[in-house]
Design an enzyme around this catalytic site. Sequence first.
Site, PDB file in Angstrom:
ATOM      1  CG  ASN A  16      -1.772   1.215   1.349  1.00  0.00           C
ATOM      2  OD1 ASN A  16      -1.881   1.995   0.396  1.00  0.00           O
ATOM      3  ND2 ASN A  16      -2.395   1.399   2.503  1.00  0.00           N
ATOM      4  CE  LYS A  18      -0.278   3.569   4.604  1.00  0.00           C
ATOM      5  NZ  LYS A  18      -0.309   3.745   6.039  1.00  0.00           N
ATOM      6  CG  HIS A 101      -6.208   2.088   4.732  1.00  0.00           C
ATOM      7  ND1 HIS A 101      -5.839   3.131   5.551  1.00  0.00           N
ATOM      8  CD2 HIS A 101      -5.163   1.213   4.743  1.00  0.00           C
ATOM      9  CE1 HIS A 101      -4.616   2.894   6.014  1.00  0.00           C
ATOM     10  NE2 HIS A 101      -4.187   1.737   5.539  1.00  0.00           N
ATOM     11  CD  GLU A 103      -3.321   5.910   6.283  1.00  0.00           C
ATOM     12  OE1 GLU A 103      -3.143   5.830   5.057  1.00  0.00           O
ATOM     13  OE2 GLU A 103      -2.491   5.474   7.124  1.00  0.00           O
ATOM     14  CD  GLU A 170      -4.095  -2.048   7.489  1.00  0.00           C
ATOM     15  OE1 GLU A 170      -2.874  -1.867   7.480  1.00  0.00           O
ATOM     16  OE2 GLU A 170      -4.889  -1.367   6.828  1.00  0.00           O
ATOM     17  N   GLY A 176       1.640   2.747  10.935  1.00  0.00           N
ATOM     18  CA  GLY A 176       2.626   3.818  10.836  1.00  0.00           C
ATOM     19  C   GLY A 176       3.230   4.255  12.155  1.00  0.00           C
ATOM     20  CB  SER A 212       4.178  -1.065  12.568  1.00  0.00           C
ATOM     21  OG  SER A 212       3.731   0.273  12.730  1.00  0.00           O
TER      22      SER A 212
HETATM   23  P1  PGA Z   1       2.367   0.762   7.750  1.00  0.00           P
HETATM   24  O1  PGA Z   1       0.943   0.959   7.017  1.00  0.00           O
HETATM   25  O2  PGA Z   1       2.925  -0.542   7.290  1.00  0.00           O
HETATM   26  O3  PGA Z   1       3.190   1.946   7.322  1.00  0.00           O
HETATM   27  O4  PGA Z   1       2.062   0.750   9.220  1.00  0.00           O
HETATM   28  C1  PGA Z   1       0.079  -0.122   6.840  1.00  0.00           C
HETATM   29  C2  PGA Z   1      -1.196   0.308   6.188  1.00  0.00           C
HETATM   30  O5  PGA Z   1      -1.652   1.443   6.423  1.00  0.00           O
HETATM   31  O6  PGA Z   1      -1.805  -0.455   5.399  1.00  0.00           O
END
Ligand code: PGA
Length: 255
Positions: A16, A18, A101, A103, A170, A176, A212
């Site tokens: 991903n 982003k 997701h 976000e 998640e 993150g 993460s």
């Molecule tokens: P990250 O993001 O691996 O940077 O924690 C995962 C995600 O948002 O799918």
Amino acid sequence: VLCYIFNMSSKILVANWKMNGSLDIFADYLKDLQKGYDFSNTQLIIAPPFPYLNFIKQKIVFESIVVAGQTAVLWNDGAKTGDINCRILKDVGCDFVILGHSECRINNTFNDGIASDTVKSALNNNLNIILCIGEEIVSERSDDVIIEQLMSGIGEIDKKYSKSIVIAYEPVWAIGTGITPTAEQILQKKQIIYAVLHSLGFIDTKIIYGGSVTPENAQYFITNAQIDGFIVGKACMKADSLKELLKYVDYATNL
Ligand code: PGA
């Protein structure tokens, strides 16, 4: 039933990106990634920002690497300035779409109220789905939150689609942040997700973990939490680190 593109025994990795990347970065990335790695056992799903989807699709040489949209709206074509629907994603070469997701939930472009209709529109457009669910904070409500997100996404969906949907657990607090749950915590949530999936007759649905994930912790998660793969943000953006992750995912496929 829509065309199911991966081998049921294989684990999967979702990269991903982003809101990152550029034409130059993706050109180098695809070149490095596809050099010196045997992708015959791997299911890799790359989710770049929309404008790069077709560019990346053109550069893929292995059948087991596919592209995904990072989100989509539920509407058919029409007067929706700035939006992208599942028909458009399919048209530019996507096999998958990520829905829900955190976000997108946080900025309210996705919520439980539209989850079911968005899932249906993806399936109607022959897209497989990665449905993201996860609690914002650890609390007594954590389990209820994931049950609600799951039910609002797939509660009304026919079980014949169970292979076309991947559930990504998640926890929002792990995305993150560098803070991760233990394998036991993931297993506990996986059991709840399984119970809901089974009650709906979804017996072939894969469950992956995100938040993460790094080459350092991937093996721990995949062996101790027995998940079907990962969705990865930060650690997917370098070809070397992605290949490291793929090694653990492929290793687990072959166990
Ligand atoms: P990250 O993001 O691996 O940077 O924690 C995962 C995600 O948002 O799918």
